[in-house]
Design a protein around this motif. Sequence first.
Motif, PDB file in Angstrom:
ATOM      1  N   VAL A 281       0.872  -1.237   0.022  1.00  0.00           N
ATOM      2  CA  VAL A 281      -0.147   0.076  -0.206  1.00  0.00           C
ATOM      3  C   VAL A 281       0.814   1.139   0.046  1.00  0.00           C
ATOM      4  O   VAL A 281       1.897   1.390   0.697  1.00  0.00           O
ATOM      5  N   GLN A 282       0.626   2.116  -0.954  1.00  0.00           N
ATOM      6  CA  GLN A 282       1.363   3.570  -0.900  1.00  0.00           C
ATOM      7  C   GLN A 282       0.224   4.491  -1.248  1.00  0.00           C
ATOM      8  O   GLN A 282      -1.001   4.050  -1.118  1.00  0.00           O
ATOM      9  N   CYS A 283       0.633   5.878  -1.714  1.00  0.00           N
ATOM     10  CA  CYS A 283      -0.168   6.742  -1.756  1.00  0.00           C
ATOM     11  C   CYS A 283      -1.122   6.391  -2.900  1.00  0.00           C
ATOM     12  O   CYS A 283      -0.378   6.225  -4.365  1.00  0.00           O
ATOM     13  N   HIS A 284      -2.248   6.472  -2.733  1.00  0.00           N
ATOM     14  CA  HIS A 284      -3.133   6.303  -3.946  1.00  0.00           C
ATOM     15  C   HIS A 284      -3.322   7.474  -4.936  1.00  0.00           C
ATOM     16  O   HIS A 284      -4.298   7.234  -5.830  1.00  0.00           O
ATOM     17  N   GLN A 285      -2.787   8.400  -4.889  1.00  0.00           N
ATOM     18  CA  GLN A 285      -3.106   9.855  -5.496  1.00  0.00           C
ATOM     19  C   GLN A 285      -4.379   9.885  -5.980  1.00  0.00           C
ATOM     20  O   GLN A 285      -4.992   9.864  -7.049  1.00  0.00           O
ATOM     21  N   CYS A 286      -5.379  10.021  -4.825  1.00  0.00           N
ATOM     22  CA  CYS A 286      -6.867  10.023  -4.955  1.00  0.00           C
ATOM     23  C   CYS A 286      -7.147  11.246  -5.715  1.00  0.00           C
ATOM     24  O   CYS A 286      -6.667  12.253  -5.882  1.00  0.00           O
ATOM     25  N   ALA A 287      -8.401  11.098  -6.764  1.00  0.00           N
ATOM     26  CA  ALA A 287      -8.747  11.894  -7.127  1.00  0.00           C
ATOM     27  C   ALA A 287      -9.636  12.963  -6.563  1.00  0.00           C
ATOM     28  O   ALA A 287     -10.177  14.175  -6.864  1.00  0.00           O
ATOM     29  N   ASN A 288     -10.036  12.404  -5.507  1.00  0.00           N
ATOM     30  CA  ASN A 288     -10.887  13.389  -4.362  1.00  0.00           C
ATOM     31  C   ASN A 288     -10.010  13.053  -2.908  1.00  0.00           C
ATOM     32  O   ASN A 288     -10.751  12.424  -2.138  1.00  0.00           O
ATOM     33  N   PRO A 289      -8.978  13.840  -2.982  1.00  0.00           N
ATOM     34  CA  PRO A 289      -8.127  13.442  -1.830  1.00  0.00           C
ATOM     35  C   PRO A 289      -8.459  14.146  -0.611  1.00  0.00           C
ATOM     36  O   PRO A 289      -8.593  15.257  -0.684  1.00  0.00           O
ATOM     37  N   PRO A 290      -8.855  13.384   0.532  1.00  0.00           N
ATOM     38  CA  PRO A 290      -9.207  13.996   1.775  1.00  0.00           C
ATOM     39  C   PRO A 290      -7.913  14.807   2.251  1.00  0.00           C
ATOM     40  O   PRO A 290      -8.247  15.785   2.974  1.00  0.00           O
ATOM     41  N   CYS A 291      -6.839  14.528   2.142  1.00  0.00           N
ATOM     42  CA  CYS A 291      -5.722  15.062   2.813  1.00  0.00           C
ATOM     43  C   CYS A 291      -5.469  16.379   2.035  1.00  0.00           C
ATOM     44  O   CYS A 291      -5.141  17.393   2.888  1.00  0.00           O
TER      45      CYS A 291
END
Lengths: 239, 419, 319
Positions: free
Chosen positions: C165-175
Amino acid sequence: MNQGTPQPRVDRFRGHRFSAYFVAPVFFALAAWFWFGPELETLPEANDTSVHASLLSTEPHRTILGDPPRVHVNGFDRTCMECHRLFQSEEAKTQKLLQHEHIRMEHGPNVDCYICHDAEDRDQLTLGNGVTTKFTDVVSLCARCHPSIVDDWKLGSHGRTNGYWSADRGEVRKLVCTECHDPHAPRTPAMSKIEPLPAPNGWRQGNPAPDHHDSHGHKRDPLREALRRASEHHESHDK
Amino acid sequence: MRDYGRFLWRCARISFVGDWRYHTWMLTLSVIALLGLNAYAKQLVDGLATTGMTDQVSWGLYIANFTFLVGMAAAAVMLVIPVYVYGKHEMHELVVFAELLAVAAIVMCLLFVTVDLGRPDRFLHLFQRFNFPISMLTWDVVVLNGYLLLNMHICGYLIYCAYKKRKPGKWFYYPFVIVAIGWAISIHTVTAFLYVGLGGRPFWNSAIIVPKFLASAFAAGPAFIMLTLQLIRYFTDHKVPQGAIRLLQNIVTVALTIDLFLLGSELFTEFYADSHHISSLVYLWFGKDGYHALVPWIWTSVAMSVTALLIFYLPTKRSMFFVNIACVLLIVGIWIEKGMGLVIPAFVPSPLGEIVEYVPTLNETLVCFGIWAFGLMIYTIFVRITIPVLSGQLTHDRIYHTEVATDSATHPPTEGSLS
Amino acid sequence: MSADTQQQQKPGVSRRSFFRGALGAAGGMAAVTTALKPLLEFDTSEYTLEGFLQRHYKEMTPEELDAALARIAEAVEKRYEVRPELRDVKPMDGVEFGYALNLSRCIGCRKCVHACVAENNQSRSPEIQYIRVLEMPRGSIDMEKGDHAYDRPTVPDADHFYMPVQCHQCANPPCVKVCPVEATWSEDDGIVVIDYDWCIGCRYCEAACPYWARRFNFAEPQIPKEDINPDMSYLSNRPRQKGVMEKCHFCLHRTREGKLPACLEVCPVGARKFGNLLDPKSEVSQILRTKHVFVLKEEVGTLPRFFYYFDDDYHGERK
């Protein structure tokens, strides 16, 4: 608010200005403690968890034969045919692995060399019906029996790709079958049983739970012999 | 303006004046605050590695104390509402003490947030690229500082008016009081939103946390004010009507009842549904996979809150002795619940299911004590200044005797004798 | 609460009272000053005025950015005695990166973890790693059953599968949403980046991330000089400071120049696949079309650009 009602209450706080003779010594004692006092707490130990660069090689597991295939035999650099042209008798063809004893044949029912190698031109592989192909095109050979895996490979979901992700920017190096699999024993690729690199070893991770012991019951030590393996790895890597 | 300067100067001077008990108290707080300062200096040098926090449990005591203190600050409103909305004017003067407590609590909150920052030297970045209104943390910055300013204005204005023996102009403070009532609710709501808005933390991602925050704050805050008022009554001759304390007691009783009711609802929902989301709750209440650092804390907290509730409902509620015990119990209980019960368990297990426990270090504990000591110190000073002003002993035209009798006998009561 | 200073005493105030005040004041001053003694050890070498005044990455003019890069490169050279090739790499047009990971293939060797550390100049002590590999019992993808610290003589183990698991580079990133100072944001190619010179270290993003992908520099990062990777960019692998966040950035200094990420290159089994989601012929696009991919914690609504899949014909007997 209290509109200045002229009846001052007695303020019990009022009174002696607390003697500086008491306050000052306390402060000076505190200052001395700050300056000369011992360190009450030390930072946790942080191990250096670097691993040797040789363990992180991106080279393929196996070096494949080129075209024509050249092998190193007894200090000589030869193509296959340079020797095999000397053994072209029918007898020699059926002889079992004379020079190639190190080959372990574990490729299912494929026990006969000439299912894959061309019997006439040893610098070529055979695709059957007299059609031959180069050693570098081993994928076509494998595709004869493993078409779905080769499809996956073409798609990109099976196998390794190194270099660039887009051919527009540089070489997209798709490793071919035999760069990972031993064609004579393909089910046990070079990486099938390897020692994992050290486990995470963060700060203040608390006491490892009972299951954080390895199968021998040893407490985990993330840095166990990482360096030893690094040096050994060098020799065992390019076999 | 010159008058105001002189007022501040007198306030500063008077804060050094008092009897031996006052000085001992202040000296103790100073020593603790300095120990905290020293610990923080170490933290600045070595980084947050001096705390027990990890990447797994990335918020600890600092944020827990911050959350608790936001509740304390918000609780001032529980004295304001009876006075300004229900017209209980006999408690009018007490409102100032509650609002001063709010000021001190917010100062502590801001300090706790500051010590939690990895790069406090960059706080100016908040002004340069303020992610408002997207980030709830920016909302918190706005509402906390707004609340601080509101209360500083209200207290400062009322006290200064008393000092000048002026009747406070209604328009100069009344609208602010009304705004502050709503604002008080908002600071704790926004602080709760900090947590409940995070979808990746199921333990927090529950709407019931918001009302529970308010309920627990309106129990712990007024309980603290009750104790403070009694101390003021004991140590000074400032009139604190018993009715005010009893009113607060009723508020505490109701708020604590609601708090425990909401706690029960939450526990039922989570444990009965028994979904995957309860890992943190299981860890908190019963321990998980052999890890149970928080279990004794949460049960202690609940035991304290329930005992307090019983005291408030049984005939013991008539005895101030028992009521004070109940107040202490519930303040400690809610403090534990905010830290060990709300902030930390959300990080255990981590989003990837790893259990790493959090144990505060001595250094961060000292920083926490230091901030508390500093907060209590400024609150003591506020009270120290306010009482003589409100009682008319310290006004613009009246000299407040600070020297002992013999001293004031030798020196005529002039401006000079203030020092 | 040192005694007040009493310079402008009116005549008549006793000398004794002045002495008392001065003594108390001196005590207080001494205590406050010595309380700050630890600051003597504060390493101020990297705290420059230019650094303090440096603007947000998105606000810097090209000249300012060049100046910042030069200054950072100099600091790196001073500390690590390596001249870094520090640059700023912008996203490419028409590219949105995606990652796919074949769980049937992964053997849990943790080479990706350590290749990432080496590539991205992560602190060796205290240890910072962007990738966490979970050893999971077969028949479940419940991460709580995963073992993070597995330490077998050899991997893979027949009863487990392995999930990095690593950063998922979300399209809707909560961070990104929670950051109070916009120190982290999503770039045009989908990579969520951090301006290490802007982060204030509040760790709200770390609390918000459902994938535990973010790491905080609790202490001054330590990297042996000989291990520094001089190929650096501003938003990716230049050495970080104490007190800021960092995380996986898909090796943007490599990938934005066409190369594959370090974790992928080192993967001995080819479990990792990377490419342009907007290019239908890219490996990752074809995998998304033809394989049954899934994302972690879909219910959180983060829309990751990191996909997992199993081979369709995979029965687990390979190992």
